[in-house]
Write a protein that holds these residues in place. Structure first.
Motif, PDB file in Angstrom:
ATOM      1  N   PHE A  83       4.925  10.322  -0.454  1.00  0.00           N
ATOM      2  CA  PHE A  83       3.883   9.515  -0.415  1.00  0.00           C
ATOM      3  C   PHE A  83       4.137   8.601   1.003  1.00  0.00           C
ATOM      4  O   PHE A  83       3.118   7.915   1.393  1.00  0.00           O
ATOM      5  CB  PHE A  83       3.958   8.739  -1.446  1.00  0.00           C
ATOM      6  N   CYS A  84       5.106   8.761   1.576  1.00  0.00           N
ATOM      7  CA  CYS A  84       5.170   8.003   2.793  1.00  0.00           C
ATOM      8  C   CYS A  84       4.770   8.503   4.280  1.00  0.00           C
ATOM      9  O   CYS A  84       5.096   9.811   4.695  1.00  0.00           O
ATOM     10  CB  CYS A  84       6.970   8.003   3.029  1.00  0.00           C
ATOM     11  N   SER A  85       3.920   7.629   4.966  1.00  0.00           N
ATOM     12  CA  SER A  85       3.346   7.944   5.994  1.00  0.00           C
ATOM     13  C   SER A  85       4.255   7.587   7.194  1.00  0.00           C
ATOM     14  O   SER A  85       3.678   7.914   8.460  1.00  0.00           O
ATOM     15  CB  SER A  85       1.810   7.300   6.189  1.00  0.00           C
ATOM     16  N   PRO A 185      14.424  -7.607  -1.095  1.00  0.00           N
ATOM     17  CA  PRO A 185      12.687  -7.192  -1.251  1.00  0.00           C
ATOM     18  C   PRO A 185      12.787  -6.311  -2.528  1.00  0.00           C
ATOM     19  O   PRO A 185      13.755  -5.776  -2.867  1.00  0.00           O
ATOM     20  CB  PRO A 185      12.343  -6.554  -0.053  1.00  0.00           C
ATOM     21  N   GLY A 187      11.415  -3.261  -2.438  1.00  0.00           N
ATOM     22  CA  GLY A 187      10.863  -1.972  -2.222  1.00  0.00           C
ATOM     23  C   GLY A 187      11.610  -0.737  -3.065  1.00  0.00           C
ATOM     24  O   GLY A 187      13.066  -1.184  -3.468  1.00  0.00           O
ATOM     25  N   GLY A 188      11.559   0.400  -2.788  1.00  0.00           N
ATOM     26  CA  GLY A 188      12.165   1.525  -3.278  1.00  0.00           C
ATOM     27  C   GLY A 188      12.211   1.860  -4.772  1.00  0.00           C
ATOM     28  O   GLY A 188      12.522   3.026  -5.221  1.00  0.00           O
ATOM     29  N   GLU A 190       9.211   2.433  -6.625  1.00  0.00           N
ATOM     30  CA  GLU A 190       8.314   3.480  -6.780  1.00  0.00           C
ATOM     31  C   GLU A 190       7.768   3.494  -8.229  1.00  0.00           C
ATOM     32  O   GLU A 190       7.463   2.446  -8.761  1.00  0.00           O
ATOM     33  CB  GLU A 190       8.677   4.867  -6.406  1.00  0.00           C
ATOM     34  N   ASN A 225      13.026  -9.269  -5.375  1.00  0.00           N
ATOM     35  CA  ASN A 225      11.684  -8.884  -6.011  1.00  0.00           C
ATOM     36  C   ASN A 225      11.528  -7.560  -6.574  1.00  0.00           C
ATOM     37  O   ASN A 225      12.839  -6.685  -6.425  1.00  0.00           O
ATOM     38  CB  ASN A 225      10.759  -8.926  -5.101  1.00  0.00           C
ATOM     39  N   LEU A 262       2.464  -2.162  -5.712  1.00  0.00           N
ATOM     40  CA  LEU A 262       2.011  -1.550  -4.285  1.00  0.00           C
ATOM     41  C   LEU A 262       0.913  -0.384  -4.576  1.00  0.00           C
ATOM     42  O   LEU A 262       1.258   0.555  -5.045  1.00  0.00           O
ATOM     43  CB  LEU A 262       3.309  -1.057  -3.679  1.00  0.00           C
ATOM     44  N   PHE A 264      -1.107   2.887  -3.936  1.00  0.00           N
ATOM     45  CA  PHE A 264      -0.663   3.845  -2.925  1.00  0.00           C
ATOM     46  C   PHE A 264      -1.807   4.288  -1.997  1.00  0.00           C
ATOM     47  O   PHE A 264      -2.944   4.173  -2.244  1.00  0.00           O
ATOM     48  CB  PHE A 264      -0.533   5.403  -3.866  1.00  0.00           C
ATOM     49  N   ARG A 265      -1.669   4.257  -0.618  1.00  0.00           N
ATOM     50  CA  ARG A 265      -2.554   4.498   0.323  1.00  0.00           C
ATOM     51  C   ARG A 265      -2.316   5.776   0.847  1.00  0.00           C
ATOM     52  O   ARG A 265      -1.201   6.312   1.189  1.00  0.00           O
ATOM     53  CB  ARG A 265      -2.364   3.407   1.534  1.00  0.00           C
ATOM     54  N   ASN A 269      -0.028  11.445   4.746  1.00  0.00           N
ATOM     55  CA  ASN A 269       1.118  11.983   4.220  1.00  0.00           C
ATOM     56  C   ASN A 269       1.064  13.146   3.292  1.00  0.00           C
ATOM     57  O   ASN A 269      -0.053  13.587   3.102  1.00  0.00           O
ATOM     58  CB  ASN A 269       1.779  10.764   3.325  1.00  0.00           C
ATOM     59  N   TYR A 302       0.239  -8.184  -1.981  1.00  0.00           N
ATOM     60  CA  TYR A 302       0.611  -8.058  -0.802  1.00  0.00           C
ATOM     61  C   TYR A 302      -0.519  -7.668   0.300  1.00  0.00           C
ATOM     62  O   TYR A 302      -1.057  -6.682   0.280  1.00  0.00           O
ATOM     63  CB  TYR A 302       1.710  -6.933  -0.583  1.00  0.00           C
ATOM     64  N   ASP A 323       1.789 -13.258  -0.330  1.00  0.00           N
ATOM     65  CA  ASP A 323       2.592 -13.152   0.792  1.00  0.00           C
ATOM     66  C   ASP A 323       2.222 -14.085   2.068  1.00  0.00           C
ATOM     67  O   ASP A 323       1.494 -15.063   1.818  1.00  0.00           O
ATOM     68  CB  ASP A 323       2.638 -11.716   1.124  1.00  0.00           C
ATOM     69  N   ILE A 332       4.310  -0.300   7.957  1.00  0.00           N
ATOM     70  CA  ILE A 332       4.004   0.716   6.855  1.00  0.00           C
ATOM     71  C   ILE A 332       2.975   0.976   6.325  1.00  0.00           C
ATOM     72  O   ILE A 332       2.631   2.214   6.143  1.00  0.00           O
ATOM     73  CB  ILE A 332       4.950   0.211   5.623  1.00  0.00           C
TER      74      ILE A 332
END
Ligand code: V47
Ligand code: SF4
Length: 389
Positions: A83-85, A185, A187-188, A190, A225, A262, A264-265, A269, A302, A323, A332
C-alpha cells in the motif's frame, strides 16, 4: 428531561442496536460481536450519535491540536508494503532521499524561536541508518532544544534497529529513551490479522512484535499512539480484531494516548486497484472506534490524510483531536494521493476550523497537557473563514 442517550435508545427499533446503546448508557464495554454488529447494521446517524455522546462525556467540546513538524530521515526502505506510495528500495535509492544528521538538525534549528512543541520523526527502514545514528540524532536534538518533545520511530523501524544492533527490545528502547526519545507514534500497525498483514505488509514486524514494542515503551513510562490502516482489503472482523488487541494491551498498561485510523489512499502504489473508502464509511469507522475503544482517551483524525474539511466533519463522529500545524514537512500522504499536497495549517486556520463546527479549540502538547485554550481568542477573519460563514 430526556437525555441524548435516552433519545437514542428510545428511537432505536432494532433490538441488538438498542442493547448496544443501553450498554453505552450503563458504561458497559461492548463486545467484539457488538462491534461487528455496529459495522454491519449501524447507520451513520446511530453510531455517530452514540460516539458523540461518549466524546462529549470524555471531553465536552474540547478539540485538541498541536504545533508540530515532521522529519522524514529517508524514504529508502528495505520493506515493500503493497500500500506504500512513499518508499524506494535500496537498489533504487537514487530515486529517494537520505538526510544526514546535520541536515535534520538544520530542520530543527529552522524552528528556533517558534512556539513548536513536537517533532515527529518517521521514515523508511534504511539499512545503513542504524541505532548509533539515531542515538546521535536524538542527543543532538535534545542538546539544541531540550524542551522539544521527540515523538519518533514506528515499531517497524525500532524492530529493525534493535535486531540489527543485537539488542533486546528493553535494552534498545532504554538506550533511545535515555538519548532523548520521548514517545512513539502509532505507525506500522497496519492491520494485525495475519491473513491480511501477510498480503499487504508481508516482511515487516508482525502484530505481536508491534504490540510488544509498545508494551516495552509503556513499561518504561513512555506514551505511544496506535494506528490502523483501513479501507484496504480487510473485512470488518479484521478491524475488530485489530482494535481488540489494542484494547487488551491498553487494559494492561494504560500507555496509549490516541487511536488514529489511517484511511488507505490508493495513488501510485501496488494496491491502486482497490477503491478508497467513502466518507460515510470513514465517519462510521471513527464512530465505531470511539464506541469500541472505551479505554483510549483520545481519537485523532489526521487531517493531512483525510483532508481538512473531512477532519472537521469527523468532530461530530467521536473525534477530539485533529493533529497539528505540520508545516508541509511530510510526504507520506501527498505521495499517496491526499488532497492535501502541501499539508500546512496555521494556528489561526486550525482554530477557525474547529470553531466553525462549534467546538472548543485547545492547543495541547504531545501528552495532552493544555498549552492554550483558544475559546476566547478571536482572530481577524481570513478568506478561509469568510468563505464558510
Ligand atoms: O505506518 C503508508 C500509513 C503510516 C499509506 O502517531 C498509509 O501521531 C494510507 O503512523 N494510505 C505512517 N496509509 C503514519 C503514521 C502517523 C501519522 C500521523 C500521526 C501519527 C501519530 C502517526 O502511514 C504507516 C502506514 O500505516 N500509510 N502509506 C497509504 N497509501
Ligand atoms: Fe517501508 Fe513503512 Fe512504506 Fe512499509 S509503509 S514500505 S515499512 S516506508
Amino acid at each position: 428531561m430526556t437525555s441524548s442517550i435516552d433519545t437514542i435508545i428510545n428511537n432505536t427499533v432494532d433490538i441488538d442496536l438498542k442493547n448496544i446503546a443501553e450498554k453505552v448508557k450503563q458504561k458497559i464495554r461492548i463486545s467484539d460481536e457488538d462491534g461487528l454488529l455496529l459495522f454491519e447494521k449501524g447507520s451513520l446517524p446511530f453510531v455517530g450519535s452514540l460516539a458523540n455522546y461518549i466524546r462529549e462525556l470524555k471531553h465536552g467540546d474540547t478539540t485538541y491540536f498541536n504545533r508540530n513538524f515532521h522529519i522524514e530521515p529517508t524514504n529508502v526502505c528495505v520493506f515493500s508494503c503493497k500500500f506504500c506510495s512513499y518508499s524506494r528500495l535500496y537498489a533504487h535509492k537514487e530515486e529517494g532521499w537520505e538526510l544526514s544528521i546535520d541536515q535534520m538538525l538544520d530542520i530543527v534549528k529552522s524552528y528556533d524561536g517558534k512556539p513548536i512543541t513536537e517533532v515527529h520523526i518517521v521514515g523508511g527502514v534504511h539499512p545503513k541508518m542504524n541505532m548509533e545514528y539515531f542515538i546521535e540524532l536524538m542527543q543532538k536534538i535534545k542538546a539544541h532544544r531540550p524542551t522539544l518533545h521527540v515523538k519518533a520511530f514506528t515499531a517497524v523501524e525500532l524492530d529493525y534497529m534493535f535486531r540489527k544492533a543485537k539488542l533486546s527490545t528493553e535494552e534498545g528502547m532504554k538506550r533511545l529513551h535515555e538519548a532523548g526519545l520521548d514517545s512513539l507514534p502509532g505507525g506500522g500497525a497496519e492491520i494485525f490479522a495475519p491473513e491480511i498483514r501477510e498480503q499487504i505488509a508481508p516482511d515487516k514486524v508482525d502484530a505481536s512484535g508491534w504490540l510488544r514494542i509498545h508494551e516495552v515503551a509503556h513499561n518504561l513510562g513512555m506514551h505511544t499512539n496506535a494506528t490502523m490502516l483501513y479501507g484496504n482489503i480487510e473485512k470488518y472482523e479484521h478491524r475488530i480484531d485489530h482494535m481488540r488487541r489494542l484494547r487488551e494491551l491498553q487494559d494492561k498498561t494504560g500507555g496509549f494516548n490516541t487511536f488514529i485510523p489511517l484511511k488507505f489512499r490508493n495513488h501510485d502504489n501496488e494496491m491502486s486497484y482497490v477503491h478508497e473508502s467513502t466518507i460515510t464509511e470513514d465517519m462510521r469507522l471513527y464512530a465505531i472506534a470511539r464506541i469500541y475503544l472505551d479505554n483510549f482517551p483520545h481519537l485523532k483524525a489526521y487531517w493531512p490524510m483525510l483532508g481538512r474539511e473531512n477532519a472537521q466533519l469527523s468532530l461530530a463522529f467521536g473525534v477530539n483531536d485533529i493533529d497539528g500545524t505540520i508545516d508541509d514537512s511530510t510526504k507520506i500522504y501527498s505521495m499517496a494521493g491526499s488532497e492535501e499536497q502541501n499539508p500546512k495549517m496555521s494556528t489561526e486556520e486550525l482554530v477557525t476550523l474547529i470553531k466553525q463546527v462549534k467546538r472548543t479549540p485547545v492547543e495541547r502538547d504531545t501528552l495532552y497537557n493544555v498549552v492554550k485554550d483558544y475559546s476566547m481568542v478571536d482572530f481577524p477573519k481570513t478568506a478561509f473563514d469568510t468563505n464558510l460563514n
